[in-house]
Enzyme design. Structure first.
Site, PDB file in Angstrom:
ATOM      1  N   ARG A  31       0.832  -1.203   0.000  1.00 32.10           N
ATOM      2  CA  ARG A  31       0.000   0.000   0.000  1.00 32.10           C
ATOM      3  C   ARG A  31       0.870   1.258   0.000  1.00 32.10           C
ATOM      4  O   ARG A  31       1.959   1.269   0.556  1.00 32.10           O
ATOM      5  CB  ARG A  31      -0.910   0.012   1.227  1.00 32.10           C
ATOM      6  CG  ARG A  31      -1.991  -1.052   1.220  1.00 32.10           C
ATOM      7  CD  ARG A  31      -2.789  -1.040   2.511  1.00 32.10           C
ATOM      8  NE  ARG A  31      -1.975  -1.523   3.632  1.00 32.10           N
ATOM      9  CZ  ARG A  31      -1.411  -0.726   4.525  1.00 32.10           C
ATOM     10  NH1 ARG A  31      -1.537   0.596   4.455  1.00 32.10           N
ATOM     11  NH2 ARG A  31      -0.706  -1.243   5.524  1.00 32.10           N
ATOM     12  N   LYS A 183      -3.718 -24.348  13.455  1.00 32.07           N
ATOM     13  CA  LYS A 183      -2.469 -24.549  14.211  1.00 32.07           C
ATOM     14  C   LYS A 183      -2.056 -23.258  14.916  1.00 32.07           C
ATOM     15  O   LYS A 183      -1.364 -23.300  15.937  1.00 32.07           O
ATOM     16  CB  LYS A 183      -1.366 -25.080  13.308  1.00 32.07           C
ATOM     17  CG  LYS A 183      -0.908 -24.148  12.195  1.00 32.07           C
ATOM     18  CD  LYS A 183       0.255 -23.286  12.598  1.00 32.07           C
ATOM     19  CE  LYS A 183       0.590 -22.281  11.501  1.00 32.07           C
ATOM     20  NZ  LYS A 183       1.698 -21.378  11.897  1.00 32.07           N
TER      21      LYS A 183
END
Length: 316
Positions: A31, A183
């Site tokens: 960005r 996880k």
């Protein structure tokens, strides 16, 4: 091959470095005004090893036009915002999602989000264990490429394989994506144990955590055994024990009452798993305990009791 890497955080920067090292032409998008992009550009200006020859841009249209292959590595919760931009309209290029997570309020997998905007057959995922610090130090690891498109899987593995990472072909998008996301929640639980000086319980956490996630994967239509593969159980070393694991670090700091500024994707994933828990009616005691603690509904010191000091029951 010309590859555009969308995202220049910790993992996106490593992917760009790795692809450049492999001999691909790389363009990195971030960005406008992004601190991460500025740091990446500085490494190129300084001529740091592995960064020479890459180009950077904050023009998304240019990045999409540059790459024959697109690798996306951003926060999972920002994926929909990115793909909904007009620049992706009618895009006909392979996209590899190099990220782990579930959409917080819907529980959707990342490939499902991508398929709302792109043809499913051009979407692949890159999952499995590894920290950039280890890779940059030359320590190898194994990872997984999966896709509903067998040809795309083969093409991506052929483009990415090298001595530093050995890639395996995945064959269960549901199991691998859910396992890879979940996880991180197990990693937060591990960090909470570290913060409460109960690290000896990590063996029980790993065995029970993998079984818990396998039940969810099966209920969702995936292969329960995927929970024991590289994307989930195989990633525990890098998540449950490593000093570089942001999720483990978040859990440790959380129970000690410390703030952590870095992103811990497992926080949003824990909320998403509560959506899937209700949808598929699967008991997720570890993930529920982590989410409940984060939401402030139980004191952290009660967490171990909720997880491991319950009434006697069968192991699985």
């Amino acid at each position: 091959m010309k590859v555009s890497v969308l995202g220049c955080g910790r993992w996106g920067s490593f992917i760009a470095w790795y692809l450049n090292r492999m001999g691909h032409r790389v363009c990195v998008w971030g960005r406008e005004g992004s601190a991460n992009l500025g740091q990446f550009q500085e490494k190129i200006r300084q001529g740091q090893e592995g960064f020479l020859g890459m180009e950077t841009t904050h023009d998304l249209a240019h990045a999409l036009a540059f790459g024959e292959l697109l690798a996306i590595s951003i926060s999972a919760q920002q994926l929909r915002n990115l793909l909904s931009r007009s620049e992706f309209c009618d895009l006909q290029k392979p996209v590899v999602l190099c990220m782990k997570g579930l959409e917080e309020h819907t529980g959707k997998r990342l490939s499902e989000i991508a398929a709302d905007y792109l043809p499913l057959e051009q979407i692949a995922v890159w999952l499995g264990p590894g920290h950039m610090q280890d890779f940059l130090a030359g320590i190898p690891n194994c990872m997984v490429i999966d896709s509903y498109n067998p040809q795309l899987k083969q093409e991506v593995v052929a483009a990415l394989k090298g001595g530093l990472i050995r890639f395996y072909y995945g064959d269960d998008m549901i199991g691998n994506e859910v396992g890879a996301a979940a996880k991180n929640v197990i990693g937060i639980a591990a960090g909470m144990m570290d913060g409460l000086h109960c690290g000896s319980l990590k063996g029980a956490l790993m065995s029970r955590g993998a079984r818990e996630i396998s039940r969810l994967i099966g209920a969702m239509g995936g292969n329960e055994l995927s929970a024991y593969g590289l994307a989930h159980l195989g990633d525990y070393e890098a998540t449950v024990f490593s000093q570089y694991s942001r999720n483990r670090m978040f859990g440790e700091k959380f129970v000690q009452g410390e703030q952590m500024d870095a992103l811990a994707e497992g926080v949003s994933t824990a909320a998403a798993l509560m959506v899937l828990k209700e949808k598929y009616q699967v008991d997720l005691p570890i993930c529920t305990a982590v989410h409940t603690a984060i939401e402030g509904c139980i004191p952290p010191e009660e967490l171990m009791s909720r997880l491991f000091l319950r009434s006697l029951k069968k192991e699985f």
